[in-house]
Design an enzyme around this catalytic site. Structure first.
Site, mmCIF file in Angstrom:
data_model
loop_
_atom_site.group_PDB
_atom_site.id
_atom_site.type_symbol
_atom_site.label_atom_id
_atom_site.label_comp_id
_atom_site.label_asym_id
_atom_site.label_seq_id
_atom_site.Cartn_x
_atom_site.Cartn_y
_atom_site.Cartn_z
ATOM 1 N N LYS A 46 -7.884 7.357 -19.151
ATOM 2 C CA LYS A 46 -8.209 7.852 -20.485
ATOM 3 C C LYS A 46 -7.008 7.683 -21.432
ATOM 4 O O LYS A 46 -6.662 6.569 -21.745
ATOM 5 C CB LYS A 46 -8.701 9.294 -20.375
ATOM 6 C CG LYS A 46 -9.743 9.504 -19.235
ATOM 7 C CD LYS A 46 -11.046 8.790 -19.490
ATOM 8 C CE LYS A 46 -12.009 8.799 -18.301
ATOM 9 N NZ LYS A 46 -12.315 10.112 -17.734
ATOM 10 N N ASP A 48 -6.165 19.752 -14.515
ATOM 11 C CA ASP A 48 -6.594 18.421 -14.940
ATOM 12 C C ASP A 48 -6.189 18.286 -16.408
ATOM 13 O O ASP A 48 -6.796 18.894 -17.285
ATOM 14 C CB ASP A 48 -8.111 18.278 -14.762
ATOM 15 C CG ASP A 48 -8.629 16.883 -15.139
ATOM 16 O OD1 ASP A 48 -7.950 16.184 -15.920
ATOM 17 O OD2 ASP A 48 -9.717 16.507 -14.667
ATOM 18 N N TYR A 82 -15.170 18.198 -15.636
ATOM 19 C CA TYR A 82 -15.635 16.859 -15.318
ATOM 20 C C TYR A 82 -16.582 16.936 -14.115
ATOM 21 O O TYR A 82 -16.218 17.509 -13.080
ATOM 22 C CB TYR A 82 -14.437 15.956 -15.020
ATOM 23 C CG TYR A 82 -14.860 14.545 -14.743
ATOM 24 C CD1 TYR A 82 -15.425 13.771 -15.748
ATOM 25 C CD2 TYR A 82 -14.731 13.996 -13.473
ATOM 26 C CE1 TYR A 82 -15.852 12.490 -15.497
ATOM 27 C CE2 TYR A 82 -15.156 12.698 -13.221
ATOM 28 C CZ TYR A 82 -15.717 11.953 -14.236
ATOM 29 O OH TYR A 82 -16.148 10.683 -13.980
ATOM 30 N N ARG A 98 0.836 -1.207 0.000
ATOM 31 C CA ARG A 98 0.000 0.000 0.000
ATOM 32 C C ARG A 98 0.870 1.256 0.000
ATOM 33 O O ARG A 98 0.545 2.242 -0.632
ATOM 34 C CB ARG A 98 -0.960 0.007 1.215
ATOM 35 C CG ARG A 98 -1.673 1.340 1.405
ATOM 36 C CD ARG A 98 -2.975 1.262 2.165
ATOM 37 N NE ARG A 98 -2.914 0.466 3.372
ATOM 38 C CZ ARG A 98 -2.254 0.802 4.488
ATOM 39 N NH1 ARG A 98 -1.591 1.928 4.573
ATOM 40 N NH2 ARG A 98 -2.260 -0.011 5.542
HETATM 41 C C1 LIG Z 1 -12.663 10.564 -16.482
HETATM 42 C C2 LIG Z 1 -12.204 11.874 -15.963
HETATM 43 C C3 LIG Z 1 -11.975 12.066 -14.603
HETATM 44 C C4 LIG Z 1 -12.241 10.994 -13.550
HETATM 45 O O1 LIG Z 1 -11.427 9.867 -13.723
HETATM 46 P P1 LIG Z 1 -11.895 8.403 -13.205
HETATM 47 O O2 LIG Z 1 -10.725 7.541 -13.531
HETATM 48 O O3 LIG Z 1 -13.141 8.056 -13.963
HETATM 49 O O4 LIG Z 1 -12.138 8.509 -11.750
HETATM 50 C C5 LIG Z 1 -11.504 13.309 -14.190
HETATM 51 N N1 LIG Z 1 -11.291 14.309 -15.076
HETATM 52 C C6 LIG Z 1 -11.519 14.160 -16.395
HETATM 53 C C7 LIG Z 1 -11.287 15.311 -17.321
HETATM 54 C C8 LIG Z 1 -11.988 12.940 -16.893
HETATM 55 O O5 LIG Z 1 -12.215 12.808 -18.201
#
Ligand SMILES: *Cc1c(COP(=O)(O)O)cnc(C)c1O
Length: 372
Positions: free
Chosen positions: A196, A171, A99, A47
């Site tokens: 992604k 982000d 998001y 962890r």
């Molecule tokens: C998908 C996404 C998230 C969240 O990510 P998860 O892996 O689904 O928790 C945050 N910011 C953006 C821009 C995203 O496309």
């Protein structure tokens, strides 16, 4: 090492135990202690740290030009890891077009714990400035934004944050590190949903935070990662590194295809709007051209005739798949407002498109027949 080389070599190396060229997956949760109480390889318990996670973090740090990175079990866990560093009474500024889970964490989960949050249109610099308070600690930027591909001037917002003694986090999920380098533009932190483009194949969930400095603020994120325990599995880390090796090549094709599709759709009589920062008529095009290496593979369209017309278009696609998420090799289309739910601010006629790596001609033909 230049970006393309680092994407393949950073965090990698021959496994000294076996000579393996590709790293083994270390599933062991625990590591042997020497008779004197020390740990020969620095690992104690999985962890806290694991060789596959350390390799991934090293690679992500290099790709974003940061000093340190912390990998999480999802993008949301990474966002939570940053927001939990803030104290009750601290203030965060978050973007309106972002998001929906980011706003969900700041507003629905952490406001009851005493975090103050203001939602602004992050593309309006004056609005960002006037949202700053004495207790503002963090300005959260998402550019290009979800789902309207709005462009925020990262350098300008970072200056606003620093003038207020706050940090700026970006982000960078939609651009990926191959498309945009927020730390070089002045941001202090970068957050990723590695689910992604970094994962790239819609088969691994993950998140990460990269910090320009290995400072005390980052140490607290690391502490939340290790104590909170929302960590990715060794196999997930291994899969991510495998995918990151091809990130530059994938992003090149995602972007080329998205640009062509956006140009074709921009002429389509059934569309009210096409949102893609690579189009010269996009309101953020100039800033995007200055701050992005590539415009990326995401776009959104607004269909004439409202929600049902948009749903009908999505219902007719054959090569695209109707599904949420983005960044995979396969092209996806989704009706965003209904995915986000009844409180969504997304226009009801908006379809979000993740352009995959199929033949762009097949994708253009598919959208053309769906729009007919
Ligand atoms: C998908 C996404 C998230 C969240 O990510 P998860 O892996 O689904 O928790 C945050 N910011 C953006 C821009 C995203 O496309």
């Amino acid at each position: 090492m230049r970006f393309e080389t680092a994407a393949i070599h950073a965090g990698r190396g021959i496994d000294r135990g076996s000579g393996a060229v590709m790293a083994p997956i270390v599933l062991s949760t625990t590591f042997e202690r020497e008779p004197d109480g020390s740990y020969a390889h620095g690992y104690v318990y999985s962890r806290n740290e694991n060789p596959n996670r350390a390799a991934l973090e090293e690679c992500l740090s290099q790709l974003e030009g940061g000093e340190a990175a912390a990998a999480f079990a999802s993008g949301q866990a990474a966002t939570m890891g940053v927001l939990q560093v803030l104290q009750p009474g601290d203030h965060v500024i978050v973007p309106h077009d972002a998001y929906f889970g980011t706003k969900g964490l700041a507003l629905d989960i952490l406001q009851p714990w005493g975090l103050e949050a203001t939602v602004v249109d992050m593309t309006e610099l004056d609005g960002v400035r006037s949202a700053v308070q004495d207790n503002t600690r963090l300005i959260w930027v998402e550019t290009p934004s979800n789902p309207r591909l709005k462009i925020t001037d990262i350098a300008a917002v970072a200056r606003v944050a620093h003038d207020a003694g706050a940090r700026c986090i970006v982000d960078n999920t939609w651009a990926s590190p191959a498309g945009q380098s927020p730390l070089a533009l002045g941001a202090d932190l970068v957050m990723h949903a590695t689910t992604k483009y970094l994962g790239g194949h819609s088969d691994v969930l993950g998140g990460a935070v990269v910090s320009r400095k290995g400072d005390e603020f980052f140490d607290r994120i690391r502490n939340i990662q290790q104590i909170g325990g929302a960590v990715p599995s060794p196999f997930d880390c291994w899969l991510l590194l495998r995918s990151i090796s091809t990130l530059s090549v994938r992003m090149r094709v995602h972007t080329e295809s998205a640009q062509r599709i956006a140009e074709v759709l921009a002429e389509h009589p059934r569309l009210e709007a096409v949102h893609y920062p690579g189009l010269p008529q996009h309101p953020g095009h100039e800033i995007a051209a200055r701050q992005m290496h590539r415009f990326g593979g995401m776009l959104s369209i607004q269909v004439e005739g409202g929600m049902q017309a948009a749903m009908d278009v999505a219902a007719r696609v054959k090569v695209f798949t109707r599904a949420t998420s983005l960044g995979g090799v396969e092209s996806l289309i989704e009706h965003r407002a209904s995915v986000e739910g009844p409180d969504s601010p997304v226009p009801p006629n908006l379809l979000r498109i993740s352009v995959g790596l199929e033949s762009v001609d097949d994708l253009i033909e598919d959208l053309a027949q769906a729009l007919q």
